[in-house]
Write a protein that holds these residues in place. Structure first.
Motif, PDB file in Angstrom:
ATOM      1  N   LEU A  13       0.841  -1.204   0.000  1.00  0.00           N
ATOM      2  CA  LEU A  13       0.000   0.000   0.000  1.00  0.00           C
ATOM      3  C   LEU A  13       0.872   1.248   0.000  1.00  0.00           C
ATOM      4  CD1 LEU A  13      -1.948  -1.349   3.067  1.00  0.00           C
ATOM      5  CD2 LEU A  13      -3.003  -1.138   0.809  1.00  0.00           C
ATOM      6  N   ASP A  14       0.292   2.364  -0.385  1.00  0.00           N
ATOM      7  CA  ASP A  14       0.994   3.629  -0.207  1.00  0.00           C
ATOM      8  C   ASP A  14       1.344   3.793   1.264  1.00  0.00           C
ATOM      9  OD1 ASP A  14       0.982   4.380  -2.804  1.00  0.00           O
ATOM     10  OD2 ASP A  14      -0.835   5.609  -2.657  1.00  0.00           O
ATOM     11  N   LEU A  24      -8.126   6.788   4.898  1.00  0.00           N
ATOM     12  CA  LEU A  24      -8.730   5.602   5.520  1.00  0.00           C
ATOM     13  C   LEU A  24      -7.938   4.357   5.135  1.00  0.00           C
ATOM     14  CD1 LEU A  24     -12.612   5.779   5.092  1.00  0.00           C
ATOM     15  CD2 LEU A  24     -11.188   6.614   6.951  1.00  0.00           C
ATOM     16  N   THR A  25      -7.720   3.493   6.109  1.00  0.00           N
ATOM     17  CA  THR A  25      -7.062   2.208   5.825  1.00  0.00           C
ATOM     18  C   THR A  25      -7.924   1.088   6.385  1.00  0.00           C
ATOM     19  OG1 THR A  25      -5.942   2.089   7.947  1.00  0.00           O
ATOM     20  CG2 THR A  25      -4.733   3.101   6.145  1.00  0.00           C
ATOM     21  N   ARG A  29     -17.563  -0.699   7.999  1.00  0.00           N
ATOM     22  CA  ARG A  29     -17.871  -1.482   9.200  1.00  0.00           C
ATOM     23  C   ARG A  29     -16.847  -1.409  10.323  1.00  0.00           C
ATOM     24  NH1 ARG A  29     -20.278  -7.262   8.094  1.00  0.00           N
ATOM     25  NH2 ARG A  29     -18.102  -7.815   7.761  1.00  0.00           N
ATOM     26  N   ASP A  30     -15.722  -0.773  10.111  1.00  0.00           N
ATOM     27  CA  ASP A  30     -14.713  -0.738  11.175  1.00  0.00           C
ATOM     28  C   ASP A  30     -14.087   0.653  11.262  1.00  0.00           C
ATOM     29  OD1 ASP A  30     -13.353  -1.922  13.280  1.00  0.00           O
ATOM     30  OD2 ASP A  30     -11.758  -2.718  12.012  1.00  0.00           O
ATOM     31  N   LEU A  31     -14.948   1.671  11.182  1.00  0.00           N
ATOM     32  CA  LEU A  31     -14.456   3.040  11.283  1.00  0.00           C
ATOM     33  C   LEU A  31     -14.150   3.338  12.729  1.00  0.00           C
ATOM     34  CD1 LEU A  31     -16.985   4.664   8.830  1.00  0.00           C
ATOM     35  CD2 LEU A  31     -14.504   4.553   8.506  1.00  0.00           C
ATOM     36  N   ILE A  86      -7.821   5.464  10.859  1.00  0.00           N
ATOM     37  CA  ILE A  86      -7.850   6.764  10.189  1.00  0.00           C
ATOM     38  C   ILE A  86      -6.480   7.425  10.332  1.00  0.00           C
ATOM     39  CG2 ILE A  86      -9.006   9.000  10.012  1.00  0.00           C
ATOM     40  CD1 ILE A  86     -11.415   7.657  11.442  1.00  0.00           C
ATOM     41  N   LEU A  87      -5.779   7.503   9.222  1.00  0.00           N
ATOM     42  CA  LEU A  87      -4.437   8.070   9.234  1.00  0.00           C
ATOM     43  C   LEU A  87      -4.455   9.455   8.592  1.00  0.00           C
ATOM     44  CD1 LEU A  87      -2.447   4.935   7.964  1.00  0.00           C
ATOM     45  CD2 LEU A  87      -2.821   5.638  10.325  1.00  0.00           C
TER      46      LEU A  87
END
Ligand code: ADP
Ligand code: MG
Length: 325
Positions: free
Chosen positions: A78-79, A140-141, A123-125, A130-131
């Motif tokens: 990922l980035d 969001l990851t 579903r998993d916020l 949250i970066l």
């Protein structure tokens, strides 16, 4: 190069692509053990995460560049997002002003609206996922629990961290995209007050509070903020703000967001007021030392014997050097 984080399923490393000279070859590598995934019956989630990440391109969602597998593990490249967790900056500051919270919440709403348009519920916020990137924009990851849904279907599985979970999830009533809007309400409340609205050391009591307790809104917040929080933290999902057919648009049009130009926001043209301290692509100053001082071993794992669980996992993004931003 080093470990930068760990979650329920993945260990995340900072890595350098072989042959990289200019420093554009720095990525995040999320490694997941197949045996653990199979044991926890999460095979479908891991496939969903990879599928979602290849499908979704959005300025506030972390981009997948490659995925591959070995006999024992799955790898996502990922980035590398190195501004730190949004809530790491929140906890350092105590609370955010309404203006600050408006900017971050708007970027989160924009990302989640886009996911919903693609038929995906996150579903998993929660804070861990949250970066903030080098410029100060939200990223969001972690789509490990996200699931693609068709409009009518409801998901029944329990997931996520209790504080951020919607009442309908806790009651196993089945839930859909409205559950994400609830979580955003909790996150916004926490940004503005420094704490989530429902807390309790006992998980059971906490669940009870989320399901039953009336929300208390502090008087120092504006009436517009009160109105938005009441809308998002509506316990009955069908009456929640965002539950209508226009989904995220209903939220974007709320008066608390009146000053937001959504077109500009989504073009990343609204300059973040806060820019994290980041010294280049390799910088890891915003990651917790408990991770970065760990030995960067991708330790061996046993190979699951049964079947072809992860067929077709491999992926190469169309152009790894052209960022979508
Ligand atoms: P899990 O699915 O196990 O919860 P996550 O995808 O949430 O794993 O990753 C765990 C942690 O690793 C995150 O909380 C974050 O600190 C870090 N991390 C994840 N993705 C990235 C990324 N693209 N860039 C930088 N750090 C990341
Ligand atoms: Mg996570």
């Amino acid at each position: 190069m080093r470990v930068v984080g760990k979650g329920a399923f993945g260990k995340v490393f900072q890595v350098r692509q072989k042959g990289d000279v200019e420093g554009d070859g720095i990525f995040a590598m999320k490694v997941m053990r197949k045996d653990t995934i199979i044991k926890k019956k999460h095979v479908d989630y891991m496939k969903a995460e990879r599928d979602i990440l290849t499908k979704v391109v959005h300025p506030f969602i972390v981009q997948l560049r490659y995925s591959f597998q070995t006999k024992s593990k799955l790898y996502l490249i990922l980035d590398f997002v190195n501004g730190g967790h949004l809530f790491f900056h929140l906890y350092r500051q105590g609370i955010f002003s309404e203006d600050q919270a408006r900017f971050y919440t708007a970027e989160i709403v924009s990302a989640v609206s886009h996911l919903h348009t693609c038929g995906i519920v996150h579903r998993d916020l929660k804070p861990e996922n949250i970066l903030v990137d080098v410029d100060g924009h939200v990223m969001l990851t972690d789509f490990g629990l996200a699931k693609e849904i068709d409009e009518s279907s409801r998901s029944n599985s329990m997931c996520g961290t209790t504080e951020y979970m919607a009442p309908e999830i806790l009651q196993s009533k089945g839930h859909n995209k409205d559950a994400d809007w609830w979580s955003i309400g909790i996150l916004l409340y926490e940004m503005l007050t420094g704490q989530p609205p429902f807390t309790h050391p006992s998980r059971q009591k906490l669940q009870q509070r989320i399901i039953q307790e009336k929300i208390k809104l502090p008087p120092f917040l504006s009436t517009e903020a009160h109105s938005l929080l009441k809308g998002l933290l509506q316990k009955e999902p069908s009456r929640r703000l965002g539950s209508g057919p226009s989904d995220g648009d209903e939220i974007k049009k709320h008066k608390w967001f009146q000053s937001i130009n959504w077109k500009k926001l989504e073009a990343r043209e609204i300059q973040p007021k806060f820019k994290p301290d980041v010294n280049g692509k390799e910088c890891i100053a915003n990651f917790d030392k408990c991770w970065t001082t760990m030995p960067a071993d991708d330790s061996p794992a046993s190979t699951p014997t049964a079947g072809e669980h992860f067929q077709g996992y491999t992926y190469v993004a169309p152009n790894p050097w052209l960022s979508s931003k």
